[in-house]
Enzyme design. Structure first.
Site, PDB file in Angstrom:
ATOM      1  N   VAL A  16      -5.420   1.005  -8.563  1.00  0.00           N
ATOM      2  CA  VAL A  16      -5.427   1.255  -7.111  1.00  0.00           C
ATOM      3  C   VAL A  16      -5.195  -0.044  -6.326  1.00  0.00           C
ATOM      4  CG1 VAL A  16      -6.712   2.278  -5.195  1.00  0.00           C
ATOM      5  CG2 VAL A  16      -7.034   3.179  -7.502  1.00  0.00           C
ATOM      6  N   LYS A 107     -15.876   7.253  -5.871  1.00  0.00           N
ATOM      7  CA  LYS A 107     -16.708   8.458  -5.673  1.00  0.00           C
ATOM      8  C   LYS A 107     -18.047   8.343  -6.366  1.00  0.00           C
ATOM      9  CE  LYS A 107     -13.700   8.842  -9.002  1.00  0.00           C
ATOM     10  NZ  LYS A 107     -12.294   8.563  -9.095  1.00  0.00           N
ATOM     11  N   ASP A 203     -16.834  13.483 -12.926  1.00  0.00           N
ATOM     12  CA  ASP A 203     -15.982  12.949 -11.850  1.00  0.00           C
ATOM     13  C   ASP A 203     -15.751  14.028 -10.778  1.00  0.00           C
ATOM     14  OD1 ASP A 203     -13.881  10.829 -10.945  1.00  0.00           O
ATOM     15  OD2 ASP A 203     -12.766  12.716 -11.007  1.00  0.00           O
ATOM     16  N   LYS A 207     -17.082  14.427  -6.724  1.00  0.00           N
ATOM     17  CA  LYS A 207     -16.188  14.755  -5.604  1.00  0.00           C
ATOM     18  C   LYS A 207     -16.671  16.021  -4.890  1.00  0.00           C
ATOM     19  CE  LYS A 207     -12.332  12.500  -7.919  1.00  0.00           C
ATOM     20  NZ  LYS A 207     -11.271  12.668  -8.931  1.00  0.00           N
TER      21      LYS A 207
HETATM   22  P1  NAP Z   1      -9.003  -0.302 -12.824  1.00  0.00           P
HETATM   23  O1  NAP Z   1      -7.561  -0.101 -13.048  1.00  0.00           O
HETATM   24  O2  NAP Z   1      -9.915  -0.333 -13.991  1.00  0.00           O
HETATM   25  O3  NAP Z   1      -9.173  -1.673 -11.984  1.00  0.00           O
HETATM   26  C1  NAP Z   1     -10.413  -2.240 -11.697  1.00  0.00           C
HETATM   27  C2  NAP Z   1     -10.170  -3.615 -11.094  1.00  0.00           C
HETATM   28  O4  NAP Z   1     -11.404  -4.180 -10.682  1.00  0.00           O
HETATM   29  C3  NAP Z   1      -9.529  -4.623 -12.035  1.00  0.00           C
HETATM   30  O5  NAP Z   1      -8.662  -5.447 -11.319  1.00  0.00           O
HETATM   31  C4  NAP Z   1     -10.721  -5.446 -12.549  1.00  0.00           C
HETATM   32  O6  NAP Z   1     -10.383  -6.790 -12.860  1.00  0.00           O
HETATM   33  C5  NAP Z   1     -11.632  -5.420 -11.342  1.00  0.00           C
HETATM   34  N1  NAP Z   1     -13.041  -5.437 -11.699  1.00  0.00           N
HETATM   35  C6  NAP Z   1     -13.749  -4.460 -12.319  1.00  0.00           C
HETATM   36  N2  NAP Z   1     -15.029  -4.824 -12.454  1.00  0.00           N
HETATM   37  C7  NAP Z   1     -15.143  -6.056 -11.902  1.00  0.00           C
HETATM   38  C8  NAP Z   1     -16.225  -6.958 -11.761  1.00  0.00           C
HETATM   39  N3  NAP Z   1     -17.440  -6.681 -12.197  1.00  0.00           N
HETATM   40  N4  NAP Z   1     -15.982  -8.149 -11.145  1.00  0.00           N
HETATM   41  C9  NAP Z   1     -14.737  -8.453 -10.690  1.00  0.00           C
HETATM   42  N5  NAP Z   1     -13.685  -7.619 -10.812  1.00  0.00           N
HETATM   43  C10 NAP Z   1     -13.888  -6.439 -11.418  1.00  0.00           C
HETATM   44  O7  NAP Z   1      -9.577   0.817 -11.838  1.00  0.00           O
HETATM   45  P2  NAP Z   1      -8.756   1.774 -10.863  1.00  0.00           P
HETATM   46  O8  NAP Z   1      -8.178   2.905 -11.638  1.00  0.00           O
HETATM   47  O9  NAP Z   1      -7.866   0.959  -9.990  1.00  0.00           O
HETATM   48  O10 NAP Z   1      -9.951   2.420 -10.010  1.00  0.00           O
HETATM   49  C11 NAP Z   1     -10.631   1.676  -9.031  1.00  0.00           C
HETATM   50  C12 NAP Z   1     -11.548   2.619  -8.239  1.00  0.00           C
HETATM   51  O11 NAP Z   1     -10.765   3.618  -7.595  1.00  0.00           O
HETATM   52  C13 NAP Z   1     -12.575   3.362  -9.071  1.00  0.00           C
HETATM   53  O12 NAP Z   1     -13.746   3.536  -8.314  1.00  0.00           O
HETATM   54  C14 NAP Z   1     -11.900   4.715  -9.303  1.00  0.00           C
HETATM   55  O13 NAP Z   1     -12.826   5.763  -9.555  1.00  0.00           O
HETATM   56  C15 NAP Z   1     -11.216   4.920  -7.977  1.00  0.00           C
HETATM   57  N6  NAP Z   1     -10.046   5.803  -8.007  1.00  0.00           N
HETATM   58  C16 NAP Z   1      -9.067   5.600  -8.930  1.00  0.00           C
HETATM   59  C17 NAP Z   1      -7.955   6.427  -8.910  1.00  0.00           C
HETATM   60  C18 NAP Z   1      -6.836   6.243  -9.904  1.00  0.00           C
HETATM   61  O14 NAP Z   1      -5.873   7.010  -9.856  1.00  0.00           O
HETATM   62  N7  NAP Z   1      -6.902   5.272 -10.804  1.00  0.00           N
HETATM   63  C19 NAP Z   1      -7.849   7.432  -7.938  1.00  0.00           C
HETATM   64  C20 NAP Z   1      -8.865   7.595  -6.993  1.00  0.00           C
HETATM   65  C21 NAP Z   1      -9.962   6.761  -7.036  1.00  0.00           C
HETATM   66  P3  NAP Z   1      -9.300  -7.170 -14.010  1.00  0.00           P
HETATM   67  O15 NAP Z   1      -7.980  -6.707 -13.466  1.00  0.00           O
HETATM   68  O16 NAP Z   1      -9.377  -8.635 -14.133  1.00  0.00           O
HETATM   69  O17 NAP Z   1      -9.732  -6.421 -15.219  1.00  0.00           O
HETATM   70  N1  HSE Z   2      -9.914   9.816 -12.862  1.00  0.00           N
HETATM   71  C1  HSE Z   2      -9.708  10.472 -11.621  1.00  0.00           C
HETATM   72  C2  HSE Z   2      -8.887  11.719 -11.853  1.00  0.00           C
HETATM   73  C3  HSE Z   2      -8.996   9.528 -10.688  1.00  0.00           C
HETATM   74  O1  HSE Z   2      -8.351  11.895 -12.945  1.00  0.00           O
HETATM   75  O2  HSE Z   2      -8.810  12.555 -10.963  1.00  0.00           O
HETATM   76  C4  HSE Z   2      -8.980  10.036  -9.270  1.00  0.00           C
HETATM   77  O3  HSE Z   2     -10.264  10.088  -8.729  1.00  0.00           O
END
Ligand code: NAP
Ligand code: HSE
Length: 433
Positions: A16, A107, A203, A207
């Site tokens: 994200v 969430k 999850d 939501k």
């Molecule tokens: P992700 O790809 O795992 O990225 C997490 C990022 O945060 C990485 O850059 C990581 O650093 C950094 N990070 C994690 N823990 C940390 C810590 N303790 N200290 C410093 N940096 C830290 O996660 P994501 O998929 O982008 O999701 C992020 C959030 O959005 C979550 O809450 C998820 O539920 C929500 N979300 C995701 C989606 C989706 O489609 N992925 C959709 C809706 C909501 P590094 O890069 O160095 O590892």
């Molecule tokens: N892991 C979640 C999903 C990302 O699959 O819907 C969006 O919240």
């Protein structure tokens, strides 16, 4: 606000965060037209500064110390896209207490601590927005809060987990195995870092807790949502569903009848003619029924880099517009209805069950007698020979029955001598009841 520039602290640069970076950098001119200010990413928090990224970033922006971001007095808005709960809650509270507005896609954080964090935001005259936390790219929270403000919502049914919907679609359309489809969803960045929350329904439950709080104006907790995952859905069940005119979907159901509320997440058979049955792949949808407006459905990508980032950046635009008007922290309406949850004898639905039974005379009669004793009436029965000799597979679809009645039936079927196994059991939705 006399500022010409708003500075953003981006906490997280994964799926994200990368999308947010791309949109802010790539859409500067649009953002300037809409807000009248330049939006600048001032610092980026990551875990590992040396990690290879998919985009070029000025390495001076990166830090692994959250307080470098939180203590920077020039930063106006924190965008939290790092995930996690305890540590993250501390950072969000810290930001709000220091007058920084917060946008989060988290969430887990909002379902568990939303009330406390929103109160803290209001207390400090800050905005706290979380559009991306439910259904990724669909602007459903704003629709509930603003679009339904004069209506009374009685039903919300959501496909709100992209990963599980992707897996179920791959299994039903391509005959893919559960494991292969899950791996693919992980590779595409849809799944949580621990995908058990996706497939186990947690999850979606988070939501649904957020949706029902906003839709019904009650303070819902995660514990109020009953939750069953989709890990045990089999290809056989998917085929039976097709034959009977249904599709299996992991759905969140939130209903309100006479001020009594039920909220659950479970794999269910959804009638093929219902609009939710055609929501495939990583797409999400939230079907909302309002007393005044009737049926509506909000549809779009539920996860992924740019769709989710778009929801985050839209929140950012709202924060900046509020800064210009000087109204940050004033838009929140706290839940004002009393929370009254239904008991199992107040929850009604149709149900599907698939049993392996002894193929002997009188067995079907015993089963139908048991159902009748608990006021569970049968709509449809299919009996097929089973691969084991002298066994049969029995599929029953009930009429609308109480959840307590069906639970008694299942309990007693377990102990019935001529029933070998309850292979599967699903709620049936979308028949218009
Ligand atoms: P992700 O790809 O795992 O990225 C997490 C990022 O945060 C990485 O850059 C990581 O650093 C950094 N990070 C994690 N823990 C940390 C810590 N303790 N200290 C410093 N940096 C830290 O996660 P994501 O998929 O982008 O999701 C992020 C959030 O959005 C979550 O809450 C998820 O539920 C929500 N979300 C995701 C989606 C989706 O489609 N992925 C959709 C809706 C909501 P590094 O890069 O160095 O590892
Ligand atoms: N892991 C979640 C999903 C990302 O699959 O819907 C969006 O919240």
């Amino acid at each position: 606000m006399g500022k010409k520039r708003v500075r953003v602290g981006l906490m997280g640069m994964g799926t994200v965060g990368t999308g947010v970076y791309r949109l802010i950098q790539g859409h500067q001119e649009d953002l300037l037209h809409q807000t009248g200010v330049e939006i600048e990413i001032a610092k980026i928090l990551v875990q590992n500064k040396e990690k290879k990224r998919t985009i070029d970033i000025n390495s001076d922006l990166l830090t692994a110390d959250p307080y470098v971001v939180l203590h920077d007095p020039s930063i106006d808005v924190i965008v939290e896209v790092m995930g996690g709960v305890d540590e993250t809650k501390e950072y969000v509270l810290h930001a709000l207490q220091h007058g920084k507005h917060v946008i989060t896609a988290n969430k887990d954080l909002m379902a568990l601590n939303g009330e406390e964090l929103l109160n803290e935001a209001v207390k400090n005259g800050c905005d706290l927005f979380y559009e991306a936390s439910v259904a990724g790219g669909i602007p459903i929270l704003r629709a509930l809060v603003e679009g339904f403000s004069s209506d009374r919502i009685t039903k919300m049914i959501g496909i709100v987990n992209g990963t599980s919907n992707y897996i179920l679609t791959k299994m039903s359309q391509d005959g893919a195995s559960y494991e292969d489809a899950l791996q693919e969803a992980q590779r595409l960045g849809y799944a949580e870092s621990d995908p058990t929350a996706d497939v186990g329904g947690l999850d979606a439950a988070r939501k649904m807790s957020i949706l029902s709080t906003l839709g019904f104006h009650v303070g819902m907790n995660l514990d109020d949502v009953t939750c069953k995952g989709m890990e045990n859905v089999t290809i056989e069940d998917i085929k039976y569903a097709e034959k009977l005119g249904y599709r299996i979907k992991l759905i969140g159901i939130a209903k309100k009848d006479n001020d009594l509320i039920e909220v659950s997440v479970e794999p269910a058979m959804v009638k093929q003619s219902h609009p939710l049955a055609s929501v495939n792949g990583v797409f999400n949808a939230v079907y909302v029924y309002g007393e005044a407006v009737g049926e509506t459905m909000f549809y779009g990508p539920g996860a992924g880099e740019l769709p989710t980032a778009n929801a985050v950046v839209s929140d950012l635009v709202t924060v900046v517009k509020n800064m210009k008007l000087g109204v940050n922290g004033r838009g929140m309406v706290a839940p004002y209805n009393e929370k009254r949850l239904k008991s199992n004898d107040q929850i009604f639905a149709k149900y599907f069950m698939r049993l392996v039974v002894h193929d002997e005379s009188g067995v079907l009669a015993k089963i139908t007698k048991l159902l009748a004793e608990h006021n569970v009436s049968i709509e449809q029965v299919i009996q097929k020979p089973h691969q084991s000799i002298h066994k049969a597979e029995l599929v029953i679809v009930t009429h609308v029955s109480s959840k307590s009645g069906i639970n008694y039936v299942l309990q007693e079927l377990e102990g019935l001598e001529h029933v070998d196994e309850i292979k599967s059991f699903y709620r049936v939705e979308g028949n218009g009841e």
